[in-house]
Design a protein around this motif. Structure first.
Motif, PDB file in Angstrom:
ATOM      1  N   GLN A  26     -15.754  29.845  16.445  1.00 25.24           N
ATOM      2  CA  GLN A  26     -14.731  28.824  16.657  1.00 25.24           C
ATOM      3  C   GLN A  26     -13.641  28.873  15.599  1.00 25.24           C
ATOM      4  O   GLN A  26     -12.590  28.253  15.756  1.00 25.24           O
ATOM      5  CB  GLN A  26     -15.376  27.428  16.678  1.00 25.24           C
ATOM      6  N   GLY A  27     -13.892  29.592  14.522  1.00 22.91           N
ATOM      7  CA  GLY A  27     -12.902  29.733  13.461  1.00 22.91           C
ATOM      8  C   GLY A  27     -13.093  28.730  12.342  1.00 22.91           C
ATOM      9  O   GLY A  27     -13.631  27.635  12.538  1.00 22.91           O
ATOM     10  N   THR A  28     -12.659  29.130  11.151  1.00 27.40           N
ATOM     11  CA  THR A  28     -12.698  28.244   9.992  1.00 27.40           C
ATOM     12  C   THR A  28     -11.377  28.392   9.230  1.00 27.40           C
ATOM     13  O   THR A  28     -10.897  29.504   9.026  1.00 27.40           O
ATOM     14  CB  THR A  28     -13.910  28.552   9.095  1.00 27.40           C
ATOM     15  N   GLN A  29     -10.806  27.265   8.856  1.00 26.77           N
ATOM     16  CA  GLN A  29      -9.486  27.270   8.217  1.00 26.77           C
ATOM     17  C   GLN A  29      -9.597  27.651   6.738  1.00 26.77           C
ATOM     18  O   GLN A  29     -10.437  27.110   6.011  1.00 26.77           O
ATOM     19  CB  GLN A  29      -8.839  25.887   8.343  1.00 26.77           C
ATOM     20  N   VAL A  30      -8.722  28.549   6.331  1.00 27.42           N
ATOM     21  CA  VAL A  30      -8.578  28.904   4.912  1.00 27.42           C
ATOM     22  C   VAL A  30      -7.130  28.614   4.527  1.00 27.42           C
ATOM     23  O   VAL A  30      -6.205  29.119   5.156  1.00 27.42           O
ATOM     24  CB  VAL A  30      -8.910  30.384   4.668  1.00 27.42           C
ATOM     25  N   THR A  31      -6.961  27.785   3.514  1.00 24.42           N
ATOM     26  CA  THR A  31      -5.624  27.421   3.049  1.00 24.42           C
ATOM     27  C   THR A  31      -5.506  27.751   1.571  1.00 24.42           C
ATOM     28  O   THR A  31      -6.300  27.277   0.761  1.00 24.42           O
ATOM     29  CB  THR A  31      -5.351  25.925   3.269  1.00 24.42           C
ATOM     30  N   VAL A  32      -4.527  28.574   1.242  1.00 22.27           N
ATOM     31  CA  VAL A  32      -4.312  28.985  -0.143  1.00 22.27           C
ATOM     32  C   VAL A  32      -2.966  28.445  -0.601  1.00 22.27           C
ATOM     33  O   VAL A  32      -1.934  28.724   0.008  1.00 22.27           O
ATOM     34  CB  VAL A  32      -4.346  30.514  -0.280  1.00 22.27           C
ATOM     35  N   SER A  33      -2.994  27.686  -1.648  1.00 21.55           N
ATOM     36  CA  SER A  33      -1.764  27.091  -2.174  1.00 21.55           C
ATOM     37  C   SER A  33      -1.359  27.790  -3.463  1.00 21.55           C
ATOM     38  O   SER A  33      -2.207  28.160  -4.275  1.00 21.55           O
ATOM     39  CB  SER A  33      -1.960  25.598  -2.419  1.00 21.55           C
ATOM     40  N   SER A  34      -0.069  27.949  -3.609  1.00 13.98           N
ATOM     41  CA  SER A  34       0.432  28.657  -4.793  1.00 13.98           C
ATOM     42  C   SER A  34       0.865  27.679  -5.873  1.00 13.98           C
ATOM     43  O   SER A  34       0.913  26.482  -5.659  1.00 13.98           O
ATOM     44  CB  SER A  34       1.611  29.538  -4.402  1.00 13.98           C
ATOM     45  N   GLN A  60     -27.610  32.373  24.621  1.00 16.32           N
ATOM     46  CA  GLN A  60     -26.347  33.085  24.732  1.00 16.32           C
ATOM     47  C   GLN A  60     -25.840  33.442  23.331  1.00 16.32           C
ATOM     48  O   GLN A  60     -26.311  32.910  22.343  1.00 16.32           O
ATOM     49  CB  GLN A  60     -25.293  32.240  25.466  1.00 16.32           C
ATOM     50  N   VAL A  61     -24.868  34.330  23.305  1.00 17.73           N
ATOM     51  CA  VAL A  61     -24.316  34.764  22.028  1.00 17.73           C
ATOM     52  C   VAL A  61     -23.584  33.598  21.363  1.00 17.73           C
ATOM     53  O   VAL A  61     -22.764  32.929  21.980  1.00 17.73           O
ATOM     54  CB  VAL A  61     -23.345  35.942  22.217  1.00 17.73           C
ATOM     55  N   GLN A  62     -23.919  33.379  20.104  1.00 16.53           N
ATOM     56  CA  GLN A  62     -23.224  32.349  19.330  1.00 16.53           C
ATOM     57  C   GLN A  62     -22.866  32.883  17.961  1.00 16.53           C
ATOM     58  O   GLN A  62     -23.667  33.571  17.326  1.00 16.53           O
ATOM     59  CB  GLN A  62     -24.087  31.096  19.183  1.00 16.53           C
ATOM     60  N   LEU A  63     -21.673  32.546  17.526  1.00 14.20           N
ATOM     61  CA  LEU A  63     -21.192  32.900  16.200  1.00 14.20           C
ATOM     62  C   LEU A  63     -20.599  31.638  15.597  1.00 14.20           C
ATOM     63  O   LEU A  63     -19.698  31.034  16.183  1.00 14.20           O
ATOM     64  CB  LEU A  63     -20.134  33.999  16.284  1.00 14.20           C
ATOM     65  N   VAL A  64     -21.107  31.237  14.455  1.00 12.37           N
ATOM     66  CA  VAL A  64     -20.669  29.987  13.845  1.00 12.37           C
ATOM     67  C   VAL A  64     -20.235  30.253  12.415  1.00 12.37           C
ATOM     68  O   VAL A  64     -21.050  30.602  11.565  1.00 12.37           O
ATOM     69  CB  VAL A  64     -21.790  28.930  13.875  1.00 12.37           C
ATOM     70  N   GLU A  65     -18.938  30.062  12.171  1.00 14.24           N
ATOM     71  CA  GLU A  65     -18.391  30.286  10.832  1.00 14.24           C
ATOM     72  C   GLU A  65     -18.524  29.036   9.971  1.00 14.24           C
ATOM     73  O   GLU A  65     -18.552  27.911  10.471  1.00 14.24           O
ATOM     74  CB  GLU A  65     -16.907  30.670  10.901  1.00 14.24           C
ATOM     75  N   SER A  66     -18.564  29.266   8.683  1.00 11.01           N
ATOM     76  CA  SER A  66     -18.546  28.180   7.706  1.00 11.01           C
ATOM     77  C   SER A  66     -17.976  28.721   6.401  1.00 11.01           C
ATOM     78  O   SER A  66     -17.840  29.933   6.229  1.00 11.01           O
ATOM     79  CB  SER A  66     -19.949  27.608   7.482  1.00 11.01           C
ATOM     80  N   GLY A  67     -17.633  27.805   5.505  1.00 12.14           N
ATOM     81  CA  GLY A  67     -17.197  28.223   4.184  1.00 12.14           C
ATOM     82  C   GLY A  67     -15.702  28.197   3.962  1.00 12.14           C
ATOM     83  O   GLY A  67     -15.234  28.481   2.853  1.00 12.14           O
ATOM     84  N   GLY A  68     -14.930  27.881   4.986  1.00 13.12           N
ATOM     85  CA  GLY A  68     -13.500  27.789   4.776  1.00 13.12           C
ATOM     86  C   GLY A  68     -13.142  26.581   3.942  1.00 13.12           C
ATOM     87  O   GLY A  68     -13.995  25.773   3.572  1.00 13.12           O
ATOM     88  N   GLY A  69     -11.875  26.456   3.620  1.00 10.58           N
ATOM     89  CA  GLY A  69     -11.423  25.331   2.826  1.00 10.58           C
ATOM     90  C   GLY A  69     -10.130  25.670   2.123  1.00 10.58           C
ATOM     91  O   GLY A  69      -9.388  26.557   2.546  1.00 10.58           O
TER      92      GLY A  69
END
Length: 126
Positions: free
Chosen positions: A118-126, A1-10
């Motif tokens: 499933q999504g990957t979280q990206v958090t940017v702090s100032s 089945q179709v799968q999409l797997v994200e990585s690299g967030g942070g």
């Protein structure tokens, strides 16, 4: 089945860079436009960038133009999003997605995308 797997967030500081990756499987990657979307708490999911099936055309949301670069490696069935000059407003969960139909020429409408990672979280702090 179709799968999409994200990585690299942070996490990153404002002005910094991150690179997101999306591994695709279960379908003929070269036939479909793919894109990146993001969603912040309390907000609707929004288009960020997309690249067409031929790997020749790209499209970006205005606030990320000149800072983000979308690319794909059809041999590896991989999608990437290089993010530079990050801002606090870039903080969100980032999703890669595939359109429902192959060979489409319009790829900014979220309603045209039916397969999501499933999504990957990206958090940017100032």
């Amino acid at each position: 089945q179709v799968q999409l797997v994200e990585s690299g967030g942070g996490s990153a500081q404002a002005g910094g860079s991150l690179r997101l990756s999306c591994a695709a499987s279960g379908f003929l990657f070269t036939n479909y436009a793919v894109g990146w979307f993001r969603q912040s708490p309390g907000k609707e999911r929004e288009f960020v960038a997309a690249i067409d099936w031929s790997n020749k055309r790209t499209s970006y949301r205005d606030p990320v133009k000149g800072r983000f670069t979308i690319s794909r490696d059809n041999d590896k069935s991989m999608l990437y999003l290089q993010m530079t000059s990050l801002k606090s407003e870039d903080t969100a969960v980032y999703f890669c997605a595939r359109q429902k139909y192959p060979f489409l020429d319009d790829y900014e409408r979220i309603s045209d995308y039916t397969y999501w990672g499933q999504g990957t979280q990206v958090t940017v702090s100032s």
